[in-house]
Design an enzyme around this catalytic site. Structure first.
Site, PDB file in Angstrom:
ATOM      1  N   GLU A  43      -0.590 -11.261   7.160  1.00  0.00           N
ATOM      2  CA  GLU A  43      -0.601  -9.925   7.758  1.00  0.00           C
ATOM      3  C   GLU A  43       0.528  -9.751   8.767  1.00  0.00           C
ATOM      4  OE1 GLU A  43      -2.006  -7.293   6.845  1.00  0.00           O
ATOM      5  OE2 GLU A  43      -3.303  -8.182   5.340  1.00  0.00           O
ATOM      6  N   TYR A 126      -5.043  -3.077  14.043  1.00  0.00           N
ATOM      7  CA  TYR A 126      -4.826  -3.200  12.605  1.00  0.00           C
ATOM      8  C   TYR A 126      -5.002  -4.649  12.140  1.00  0.00           C
ATOM      9  CZ  TYR A 126      -2.643  -4.212   8.249  1.00  0.00           C
ATOM     10  OH  TYR A 126      -2.444  -4.721   7.001  1.00  0.00           O
ATOM     11  N   ASP A 144      -2.726   1.254   8.576  1.00  0.00           N
ATOM     12  CA  ASP A 144      -1.288   0.973   8.622  1.00  0.00           C
ATOM     13  C   ASP A 144      -0.593   2.186   8.011  1.00  0.00           C
ATOM     14  OD1 ASP A 144      -1.718   0.755   5.909  1.00  0.00           O
ATOM     15  OD2 ASP A 144      -0.772  -1.212   5.690  1.00  0.00           O
TER      16      ASP A 144
HETATM   17  N1  ADE Z   1       0.149  -4.912   3.558  1.00  0.00           N
HETATM   18  C1  ADE Z   1      -0.469  -5.493   4.580  1.00  0.00           C
HETATM   19  N2  ADE Z   1      -1.465  -6.272   4.150  1.00  0.00           N
HETATM   20  C2  ADE Z   1      -1.476  -6.175   2.809  1.00  0.00           C
HETATM   21  C3  ADE Z   1      -2.257  -6.737   1.798  1.00  0.00           C
HETATM   22  N3  ADE Z   1      -3.239  -7.572   2.103  1.00  0.00           N
HETATM   23  N4  ADE Z   1      -1.968  -6.404   0.535  1.00  0.00           N
HETATM   24  C4  ADE Z   1      -0.967  -5.555   0.275  1.00  0.00           C
HETATM   25  N5  ADE Z   1      -0.199  -4.997   1.174  1.00  0.00           N
HETATM   26  C5  ADE Z   1      -0.440  -5.294   2.443  1.00  0.00           C
END
Ligand code: ADE
Length: 352
Positions: A43, A126, A144
Site C-alpha cells: 500500500e 486510507y 483514494d
Molecule cells: N491501489 C492501492 N492499493 C491497491 C490494491 N490493493 N489493488 C489495486 N490497486 C491499488
C-alpha cells in the site's frame, strides 16, 4: 455542493461489485495476502507509484526485508537503496521509522487496531483502512483517488475531492456503502473498478457493474465528476543530477540554456529521465558522457515545485579526473546564480 442523496441505496453496490470483481480482478502479488506487513509495504508503494512499477519492486523488497523486524534492523541507506527508482523516498523513510516503532513499542507485531496502526509514521486513514480491511476484513472504509472518482460519479457528488467538505462527504459515502462481510474484497474491488473501468477521462460505462445505478451515468455526465481542482495538475519531471568531483574537491557546474526555465542559471550536470528510465542508468550514462568511468553512487533526492511543473531530482556522485567545463569549489559557489531547485541538489550532496 448539493447534499441531496442522489444515486442508489448504499447497500445496492456490494452485490454487483463483488460479482464483477471475482470475474475481472487482476492477479497482483499482494492480493489475498493475510500478512499485515506485506500488505502495508504494497500500500505504501502503491500510494504514488503505478501498479506496473510496483510489481517490479514488491517481491525484491520483501526478499530483502522479509519481516518488520528485518526492516527495522536495516540501515536507512539500505532501505533507500532498495527503494531507489520508486521515488518519493519519504515514504521509505517513514516505513523504516514505523518498522522500528513496531519493534520498539509493539514487540515486532504490526498492530491490528486502527488507532495504534494510525499512530505510526506515514500511516493515514486510507492506509490503515486498506491494510486492516484487506487482511482482516475489518469494517473500515478507504478513499483514494480511484475510490473518490467512483463514488463521486455513482452519487454525483459536486465539488473537488481536494476540498475538505467534499472529501468528508466522500469518506462518509465510502463508509455507508461497506457490506457486512467481504469488506476487504469490496474495498479492493472499488479501487479495481476505478483503475480498470471508471477511468478518469474515458470511463468504460458499458462494462460497469453498476449500470444505471450510477447517478452520473444515468445523467450521461460520468466525466463531469469528480470536479477537477482549481489548481491544474502539474507535470512531474524526473531528472538525475550528478556531483562530479575532482581529487582537489572541485566539482563541475553547468550553465542552463539561454532560453526557457531557469535560463542561464547554474546547476550540477543533469539529465531528464525518459518515461521508464531508471535513475541509476541515466546517472551512469551522464557520467560516461562527462568522462567519468566509475559507477555513480546514489545520494538522495531533491524535489522542487515550480508553478507549472514539479521536479524530482535524483542526486548521484561520482569521482572524476577533471576535463573541460567549469569546476568550482564550495567557497566559490556564491559567485554563481544557483536556483533553489539546484541548491536542493547541492544540499543533498552536502555542499550547501
Ligand atoms: N491501489 C492501492 N492499493 C491497491 C490494491 N490493493 N489493488 C489495486 N490497486 C491499488
Amino acid at each position: 455542493m448539493s447534499e441531496a442523496s442522489e444515486g442508489p441505496a448504499p447497500d445496492a453496490l456490494a452485490q454487483p461489485l463483488l460479482a464483477w470483481f471475482s470475474e475481472h480482478k487482476r492477479e497482483l502479488p499482494w492480493r489475498d495476502e493475510p500478512d499485515l506487513y506485506r500488505v502495508w509495504v504494497s500500500e505504501i508503494m502503491l500510494q504514488q507509484t503505478q501498479v506496473e512499477t510496483v510489481k517490479r519492486y514488491y517481491e525484491p523488497f520483501l526478499e530483502r526485508f522479509p519481516s518488520v523486524s528485518a526492516l527495522a534492523r536495516a540501515s536507512e541507506d539500505e532501505v533507500l537503496a532498495a527503494w531507489q527508482g520508486l521515488g518519493f523516498y519519504r515514504r521509505a523513510r517513514n516505513l523504516h521509522k514505523a518498522a522500528r516503532e513496531v519493534v520498539a513499542e509493539h514487540q515486532g507485531v504490526v498492530p491490528s487496531d486502527p488507532a495504534s496502526l494510525g499512530q505510526l509514521p506515514g500511516l493515514g486513514r486510507y492506509t490503515v483502512g486498506a491494510i486492516l480491511s484487506l487482511t482482516q476484513d475489518q469494517r473500515l472504509p478507504i478513499l483514494d483517488g480511484n475510490v473518490a472518482r467512483v463514488l463521486a460519479r455513482v452519487f454525483r457528488v459536486a465539488g473537488s475531492p481536494k476540498k475538505s467538505a467534499v472529501s468528508k462527504r466522500l469518506w462518509a459515502l465510502a463508509e455507508s456503502v461497506l457490506p457486512e462481510r467481504q469488506v476487504g474484497d469490496f474495498n479492493e474491488a472499488l479501487m479495481e473498478l476505478g483503475a480498470l473501468v471508471c477511468r478518469p477521462t474515458s470511463p468504460a460505462c458499458q462494462r460497469c457493474p453498476f449500470g444505471e445505478l450510477c447517478a452520473a451515468r444515468a445523467a450521461d455526465e460520468a466525466t463531469a465528476y469528480p470536479e477537477p481542482s482549481k489548481q491544474a495538475e502539474v507535470p512531474r519531471v524526473e531528472r538525475v543530477s550528478l556531483l562530479l568531483r575532482r581529487p582537489d574537491g572541485r566539482f563541475r557546474l553547468e550553465q542552463r540554456p539561454p532560453e526557457g526555465l531557469l535560463a542561464r542559471m547554474w546547476e550540477l550536470p543533469a539529465a531528464e529521465l525518459g518515461p521508464a528510465e531508471q535513475p541509476a542508468r541515466a546517472a551512469a550514462a551522464l557520467a560516461r558522457k562527462l568522462g567519468a568511468r566509475a559507477r555513480p553512487r546514489f545520494l538522495g533526492t531533491a524535489e522542487h515545485r515550480f508553478s507549472h511543473r514539479h521536479w524530482l531530482q535524483h542526486v548521484f556522485a561520482v569521482d572524476a579526473q577533471g576535463g573541460e567545463g567549469t569546476w568550482v569549489s564550495a567557497e566559490e559557489l556564491g559567485d554563481y546564480a544557483v536556483p533553489t531547485a539546484a541548491k536542493k541538489t547541492l544540499k543533498v550532496a552536502g555542499l550547501s
